[in-house]
Scaffold this motif. Structure first.
Motif, PDB file in Angstrom:
ATOM      1  N   UNK A 168       0.541  -0.772   0.130  1.00  0.00           N
ATOM      2  CA  UNK A 168       0.184  -0.348   0.070  1.00  0.00           C
ATOM      3  C   UNK A 168       1.110   1.306  -0.045  1.00  0.00           C
ATOM      4  N   UNK A 169       0.273   2.399  -0.840  1.00  0.00           N
ATOM      5  CA  UNK A 169       1.114   3.625  -0.499  1.00  0.00           C
ATOM      6  C   UNK A 169       0.907   3.940   0.408  1.00  0.00           C
ATOM      7  N   UNK A 170       0.126   4.363   0.939  1.00  0.00           N
ATOM      8  CA  UNK A 170      -0.269   5.190   2.357  1.00  0.00           C
ATOM      9  C   UNK A 170      -0.022   4.537   3.399  1.00  0.00           C
ATOM     10  N   UNK A 171       0.652   5.790   3.997  1.00  0.00           N
ATOM     11  CA  UNK A 171       1.091   4.914   5.600  1.00  0.00           C
ATOM     12  C   UNK A 171       0.402   4.349   6.346  1.00  0.00           C
ATOM     13  N   UNK A 172      -1.284   5.469   6.524  1.00  0.00           N
ATOM     14  CA  UNK A 172      -2.061   4.906   6.921  1.00  0.00           C
ATOM     15  C   UNK A 172      -2.988   3.383   6.871  1.00  0.00           C
ATOM     16  N   UNK A 173      -3.100   3.708   5.519  1.00  0.00           N
ATOM     17  CA  UNK A 173      -2.830   2.190   5.044  1.00  0.00           C
ATOM     18  C   UNK A 173      -2.417   1.170   5.288  1.00  0.00           C
ATOM     19  N   UNK A 174      -0.903   1.103   5.233  1.00  0.00           N
ATOM     20  CA  UNK A 174      -0.296   0.219   5.689  1.00  0.00           C
ATOM     21  C   UNK A 174      -0.167  -0.273   6.935  1.00  0.00           C
ATOM     22  N   UNK A 175      -0.773   0.503   8.046  1.00  0.00           N
ATOM     23  CA  UNK A 175      -1.214  -0.139   9.758  1.00  0.00           C
ATOM     24  C   UNK A 175      -2.077  -1.214   9.496  1.00  0.00           C
ATOM     25  N   UNK A 176      -2.760  -0.566   8.543  1.00  0.00           N
ATOM     26  CA  UNK A 176      -3.811  -1.255   9.260  1.00  0.00           C
ATOM     27  C   UNK A 176      -4.181  -2.674   9.017  1.00  0.00           C
ATOM     28  N   UNK A 177      -3.367  -3.369   8.096  1.00  0.00           N
ATOM     29  CA  UNK A 177      -2.765  -5.180   8.404  1.00  0.00           C
ATOM     30  C   UNK A 177      -2.319  -5.421   9.966  1.00  0.00           C
ATOM     31  N   UNK A 178      -1.505  -4.603   9.935  1.00  0.00           N
ATOM     32  CA  UNK A 178      -1.146  -4.774  10.760  1.00  0.00           C
ATOM     33  C   UNK A 178      -1.897  -4.707  12.364  1.00  0.00           C
ATOM     34  N   UNK A 179      -2.442  -4.069  11.826  1.00  0.00           N
ATOM     35  CA  UNK A 179      -4.013  -3.476  13.181  1.00  0.00           C
ATOM     36  C   UNK A 179      -4.578  -4.738  13.554  1.00  0.00           C
ATOM     37  N   UNK A 180      -4.847  -5.622  12.233  1.00  0.00           N
ATOM     38  CA  UNK A 180      -5.732  -6.802  12.227  1.00  0.00           C
ATOM     39  C   UNK A 180      -4.487  -7.985  13.440  1.00  0.00           C
ATOM     40  N   UNK A 181      -3.430  -8.208  12.646  1.00  0.00           N
ATOM     41  CA  UNK A 181      -2.562  -8.910  13.477  1.00  0.00           C
ATOM     42  C   UNK A 181      -2.474  -8.711  15.136  1.00  0.00           C
ATOM     43  N   UNK A 182      -2.254  -7.660  14.695  1.00  0.00           N
ATOM     44  CA  UNK A 182      -2.347  -7.392  16.883  1.00  0.00           C
ATOM     45  C   UNK A 182      -3.322  -7.732  17.288  1.00  0.00           C
ATOM     46  N   UNK A 183      -4.341  -7.662  17.086  1.00  0.00           N
ATOM     47  CA  UNK A 183      -5.501  -7.805  17.363  1.00  0.00           C
ATOM     48  C   UNK A 183      -6.105  -9.365  17.323  1.00  0.00           C
ATOM     49  N   UNK A 184      -5.201 -10.313  16.974  1.00  0.00           N
ATOM     50  CA  UNK A 184      -5.413 -11.655  16.269  1.00  0.00           C
ATOM     51  C   UNK A 184      -3.961 -11.787  17.860  1.00  0.00           C
ATOM     52  N   UNK A 185      -3.455 -10.844  17.146  1.00  0.00           N
ATOM     53  CA  UNK A 185      -2.292 -11.415  18.893  1.00  0.00           C
ATOM     54  C   UNK A 185      -2.421 -11.349  20.467  1.00  0.00           C
ATOM     55  N   UNK A 186      -3.680 -10.407  20.390  1.00  0.00           N
ATOM     56  CA  UNK A 186      -3.774 -10.074  22.238  1.00  0.00           C
ATOM     57  C   UNK A 186      -5.224 -10.661  22.239  1.00  0.00           C
ATOM     58  N   UNK A 187      -6.345 -11.662  20.756  1.00  0.00           N
ATOM     59  CA  UNK A 187      -7.105 -13.306  21.323  1.00  0.00           C
ATOM     60  C   UNK A 187      -6.553 -13.905  21.882  1.00  0.00           C
ATOM     61  N   UNK A 188      -5.124 -13.693  21.536  1.00  0.00           N
ATOM     62  CA  UNK A 188      -4.247 -15.528  21.865  1.00  0.00           C
ATOM     63  C   UNK A 188      -3.699 -15.305  22.858  1.00  0.00           C
ATOM     64  N   UNK A 189      -4.140 -14.394  23.803  1.00  0.00           N
ATOM     65  CA  UNK A 189      -3.165 -14.051  25.136  1.00  0.00           C
ATOM     66  C   UNK A 189      -2.653 -15.290  26.270  1.00  0.00           C
ATOM     67  N   UNK A 190      -3.663 -16.123  25.843  1.00  0.00           N
ATOM     68  CA  UNK A 190      -4.129 -17.213  26.589  1.00  0.00           C
ATOM     69  C   UNK A 190      -2.822 -18.272  26.942  1.00  0.00           C
ATOM     70  N   UNK A 191      -2.272 -18.117  25.344  1.00  0.00           N
ATOM     71  CA  UNK A 191      -1.160 -18.813  24.820  1.00  0.00           C
ATOM     72  C   UNK A 191       0.848 -18.055  25.234  1.00  0.00           C
TER      73      UNK A 191
END
Length: 244
Positions: A168-191
């Protein structure tokens, strides 16, 4: 070569420290993985002599040859490419990390083939956060079920998640999928996960802002990637050329 790699590595480290400060994170909270696929052993050795210790490879036969040549070096080898069943034995025996785990069959083979004298193999589940059909990775909604099965395997240590978002060319757009991955990371905190492997040459500073703990950089350290020799074995799966 040595001078240019040393200069690039120094510049990357300075930018990484600045990115950590911009994110309000402690210095050293993000680790640098030098993507050395298609680079000669001499380039790896040059980076090693300037303090780099972790290197990422995607092509198994090429990686094994470099490991043999650099066996005297204290290198942490990371496999970051799509992994086929017929490659798991060598990866289980010769690597410390696998960042690209995306299905249970591969996890089970790595577990069964990890030599008993070695510590558990560190693994990250690769998530296809952008839904691209040409890229490897488990769908976000299937990540939790795969994590539950991988966490049960005694010769593997589930460390976290990895992603290769669509460009993605736009820096803010580039951050969106990283936020998705971080949210998944938090949902798996029990591991007890501690690793977010995300961010490459074009987007790693945005990844640091979103919590990356490993960034995977190749050309920023080594310069332009040389072409692979025609005799180098193929068959490592779609998306293996887009890992840094």
């Amino acid at each position: 070569m040595t001078t240019s790699i040393a200069a690039r590595l120094s510049a990357v480290r300075q930018r990484l420290a600045a990115a950590e400060r911009a994110a309000g994170r402690p210095e050293g909270s993000v680790q640098l993985l030098a993507v050395s696929k298609t680079q000669p052993a001499t380039a790896i050795l040059a980076a090693y002599r300037h303090g780099q210790r972790d290197f990422g490879e995607s092509y198994l036969q090429e990686a094994l040859a470099k490991q043999d040549r650099l066996g005297h070096c204290d290198i942490g080898w990371h496999f970051i490419g799509p992994l086929q069943s017929n490659k798991t034995r060598a990866v289980a025996a010769r690597f410390a990390w696998v960042h690209s785990l995306d299905r249970l069959k591969i996890a089970e083979r790595l577990n069964d083939q990890r030599p008993p004298g070695l510590p558990p193999l560190n693994v990250c589940i690769q998530v296809n956060v952008s839904g691209e059909p040409t890229k490897s990775g488990v769908a976000p909604e299937q990540t939790a079920s795969l994590a539950a099965r991988v966490a049960e395997l005694p010769r593997l240590r589930l460390r976290g998640l990895m992603a290769i978002p669509a460009p993605a060319a736009d820096p803010e757009t580039r951050r969106t999928p990283f936020r998705v991955l971080k949210q998944l990371f938090h949902e798996l905190a029990g591991y007890g996960l501690d690793t977010l492997s995300m961010g490459m040459s074009e987007d790693w500073e945005e990844a640091v802002l979103e919590g990356a703990t490993w960034v995977r950089l190749g050309t920023a350290i080594f310069g332009a990637r040389p072409p692979r020799p025609p005799s180098t074995p193929q068959g490592h799966g779609a998306g293996s050329d887009a890992l840094e």
